[in-house]
Design a protein around this motif. Structure first.
Motif, PDB file in Angstrom:
ATOM      1  N   GLU A 177       8.376   1.275  11.079  1.00 14.08           N
ATOM      2  CA  GLU A 177       9.339   2.368  10.921  1.00 14.08           C
ATOM      3  C   GLU A 177       9.852   2.452   9.481  1.00 14.08           C
ATOM      4  N   THR A 178      10.097   1.304   8.861  1.00 11.81           N
ATOM      5  CA  THR A 178      10.572   1.288   7.476  1.00 11.81           C
ATOM      6  C   THR A 178       9.500   1.825   6.524  1.00 11.81           C
ATOM      7  N   GLU A 179       8.248   1.384   6.710  1.00 11.46           N
ATOM      8  CA  GLU A 179       7.146   1.856   5.865  1.00 11.46           C
ATOM      9  C   GLU A 179       6.938   3.356   6.039  1.00 11.46           C
ATOM     10  N   LEU A 180       7.087   3.816   7.251  1.00 11.44           N
ATOM     11  CA  LEU A 180       6.932   5.237   7.541  1.00 11.44           C
ATOM     12  C   LEU A 180       7.997   6.055   6.805  1.00 11.44           C
ATOM     13  N   GLN A 181       9.216   5.598   6.832  1.00 10.85           N
ATOM     14  CA  GLN A 181      10.303   6.311   6.143  1.00 10.85           C
ATOM     15  C   GLN A 181      10.074   6.334   4.636  1.00 10.85           C
ATOM     16  N   THR A 182       9.579   5.215   4.082  1.00 11.60           N
ATOM     17  CA  THR A 182       9.308   5.160   2.636  1.00 11.60           C
ATOM     18  C   THR A 182       8.211   6.148   2.249  1.00 11.60           C
TER      19      THR A 182
ATOM     20  N   TYR B 195       0.834  -1.210   0.000  1.00  5.95           N
ATOM     21  CA  TYR B 195       0.000   0.000   0.000  1.00  5.95           C
ATOM     22  C   TYR B 195       0.866   1.256   0.000  1.00  5.95           C
ATOM     23  N   ILE B 196       1.953   1.239   0.740  1.00  6.69           N
ATOM     24  CA  ILE B 196       2.846   2.397   0.790  1.00  6.69           C
ATOM     25  C   ILE B 196       3.477   2.641  -0.575  1.00  6.69           C
ATOM     26  N   ASP B 197       3.840   1.570  -1.273  1.00 10.49           N
ATOM     27  CA  ASP B 197       4.374   1.718  -2.635  1.00 10.49           C
ATOM     28  C   ASP B 197       3.345   2.382  -3.542  1.00 10.49           C
TER      29      ASP B 197
ATOM     30  N   VAL C 161     -12.702   4.560  -4.305  1.00  7.15           N
ATOM     31  CA  VAL C 161     -13.622   3.686  -3.567  1.00  7.15           C
ATOM     32  C   VAL C 161     -13.081   2.262  -3.442  1.00  7.15           C
ATOM     33  N   SER C 162     -11.807   2.073  -3.726  1.00  7.42           N
ATOM     34  CA  SER C 162     -11.218   0.737  -3.701  1.00  7.42           C
ATOM     35  C   SER C 162     -10.085   0.664  -2.685  1.00  7.42           C
ATOM     36  N   TYR C 163      -9.916  -0.525  -2.079  1.00 10.06           N
ATOM     37  CA  TYR C 163      -8.784  -0.772  -1.184  1.00 10.06           C
ATOM     38  C   TYR C 163      -7.605  -1.430  -1.918  1.00 10.06           C
ATOM     39  N   ASP C 164      -7.673  -1.507  -3.218  1.00  8.48           N
ATOM     40  CA  ASP C 164      -6.630  -2.163  -4.001  1.00  8.48           C
ATOM     41  C   ASP C 164      -5.270  -1.520  -3.718  1.00  8.48           C
ATOM     42  N   GLU C 165      -4.273  -2.348  -3.440  1.00 12.46           N
ATOM     43  CA  GLU C 165      -2.947  -1.824  -3.133  1.00 12.46           C
ATOM     44  C   GLU C 165      -2.114  -1.539  -4.382  1.00 12.46           C
ATOM     45  N   ASN C 166      -2.564  -2.009  -5.546  1.00  9.18           N
ATOM     46  CA  ASN C 166      -1.777  -1.825  -6.767  1.00  9.18           C
ATOM     47  C   ASN C 166      -1.993  -0.431  -7.350  1.00  9.18           C
TER      48      ASN C 166
END
Length: 443
Positions: free
Chosen positions: A124-129, A90-92, A339-344
């Motif tokens: 912490e890693t996701e936060l930094q990204t 999701y972060i990506d 309206v989507s939770y899709d992570e892509n």
């Protein structure tokens, strides 16, 4: 039935609608979209839409993290419970969306808000990204760059990362310090001592604002429990406190009397909070006894930041870029929502609702907002300066109807609308609203 009687009947129906569905705050969408749009299509509509001049225009960024460890009973926001332990996909997606909008985001930004859900659920890693591109933006000198934290997923290390990444305001969702109230709303706060330690660490990092969110009107709350929570929160030494009034938002069925009693009780609890903040020398910074939230500022807060806005304010010339699942973005002539939770990240996937606003719809929206925020008063000069037309010419029929039943006090350049309750306030606002929208609400 006379025209005057018809107007009175119409106002009564609109007021009842506000009671039944708690539509006390003006919505910011006008029509139901006929189809879903791709991100490419949203971009084209955005790029070609009406906008303010570069001198007037203000830009802001909102990033939505729609994930939580558990869902609180009072939550009205789009989120889902996750126990996967990893949100890197999701972060990506968010990172790629920020890059996609890149050239449309005009610097310096007026505000940044990272909300949810629970943004502090990120590792912490996701936060930094996530914060890497954010730290590269230019911001106005008094901009607010906010990150929401839940005390049970916050940490001193995460606060350190936020401070290094251009965040200048942190907001802790505490809601209450009463164990019974927390249990009733399914919220899992750590002990108050842990929250206090986090606040102390944030103070040491010298954020411009350190906020605690509280709520009134929750199940099990009364004036005593609210007063106790407020005093204990003040002792933790945050720089501001935002007090929200709980609303059922149509989830719970209750009759008019129950709704009225609950709101009156919430207002009594809020009034008690007012008195305690005043006693400790805090400044009432925003809101009224009847609005959705009130902000109180500590005497220790040295900097007044621009308040981030999450709903379309047409006359403020604000363009908000919304990033992530269920994020809302808007400009005066357009609003969109994923309206989507899709992570892509996929610019060709049809997953966005789009709402386009004509000039007349923008005027209707501006009127509703002025009535809500300015104690049922229209600034006629400001309206004409922005839209190039007199308020009375733009809404001749509505003004004439309301005047026939004695709901208008003319004190040019202001026009004050008179009502008997917060529900009737909302009913008068809906006099200027889209009637098709109201019909759909009734259904």
């Amino acid at each position: 039935m006379s025209n005057t009687d018809k107007t009175a009947r119409k106002l009564m129906e609109l007021t009842q609608l506000s009671i039944d569905k708690e539509l006390l705050v003006p919505p910011h969408m006008f029509d139901t979209p006929t189809r879903l749009y791709t991100l490419n299509e949203v971009y084209e509509l955005w790029h070609n839409g009406e906008t303010a001049t570069m001198k007037q225009r203000k830009d802001a960024l909102y990033i939505h993290i729609p994930y939580c460890k558990s869902r609180c009973a009072f939550c009205m926001y789009d989120s889902r419970v996750t126990r996967s332990g990893s949100l890197s996909g999701y972060i990506d997606r968010c990172y790629n969306e920020i890059e996609f909008w890149g050239e449309e985001i005009q610097s310096p930004l007026e505000s940044l808000y990272i909300g949810g859900g629970t943004p502090s659920i990120l590792s912490e890693t996701e936060l930094q990204t996530l914060l890497k591109p954010v730290s590269q933006f230019e911001f106005a000198s008094n901009s607010s760059r906010t990150f929401e934290l839940s005390p049970d997923t916050a940490s001193e290390t995460k606060l350190d990362i936020l401070k290094r990444s251009n965040i200048n305001r942190v907001s802790f969702g505490v809601q209450s310090l009463d164990s019974t109230v927390l249990r009733n709303v399914r919220r899992h706060n750590p002990p108050a001592s842990v929250i206090g330690t986090l606040i102390q660490h944030a103070c040491g990092l010298k954020f411009d604002d350190i906020n605690i969110d509280l709520m009134v009107g929750l199940e099990g709350q009364d004036i005593m429990t609210v007063a106790d929570t407020v005093k204990r929160v003040i002792s933790m030494a945050p720089l501001s406190v935002t007090v929200y009034t709980y609303r059922t938002v149509g989830r719970e069925r209750e009759d008019e009397k129950d709704t009225y009693n609950r709101i009156i009780e919430s207002q009594k609890q809020l009034a008690a909070a007012y008195e305690i903040f005043e006693e400790f020398g805090w400044k009432h910074d925003a809101g009224t006894i009847e609005t959705e939230y009130n902000v109180f500022a500590s005497p220790r807060r040295k900097k007044n930041l621009i308040r981030h806005k999450t709903s379309i304010d047409v006359m403020d010339n604000l363009n908000l870029i919304g990033i992530g699942s269920h994020a809302i973005g808007f400009r005066p002539s357009l609003a969109y929502r994923c309206v989507s939770y899709d992570e892509n990240f996929d610019v060709k996937a049809a997953r966005y609702e789009v709402y386009r606003h004509t000039k007349h719809q923008q005027m209707r929206l501006a009127v509703c907002q002025m009535l809500y925020h300015n104690k049922m008063t229209i600034d006629c000069i400001r309206f004409k300066d922005y839209f190039g037309i007199d308020f009375e010419d733009a809404f001749h029929d509505e003004i004439h109807e309301l005047e026939t039943i004695g709901r208008i006090d003319r004190t040019y350049p202001k026009m004050k609308f008179i009502s008997n309750s917060i529900y009737e306030d909302a009913g008068i606002q809906k006099f200027f609203w889209d009637q098709d929208f109201l019909q759909k609400c009734r259904q």
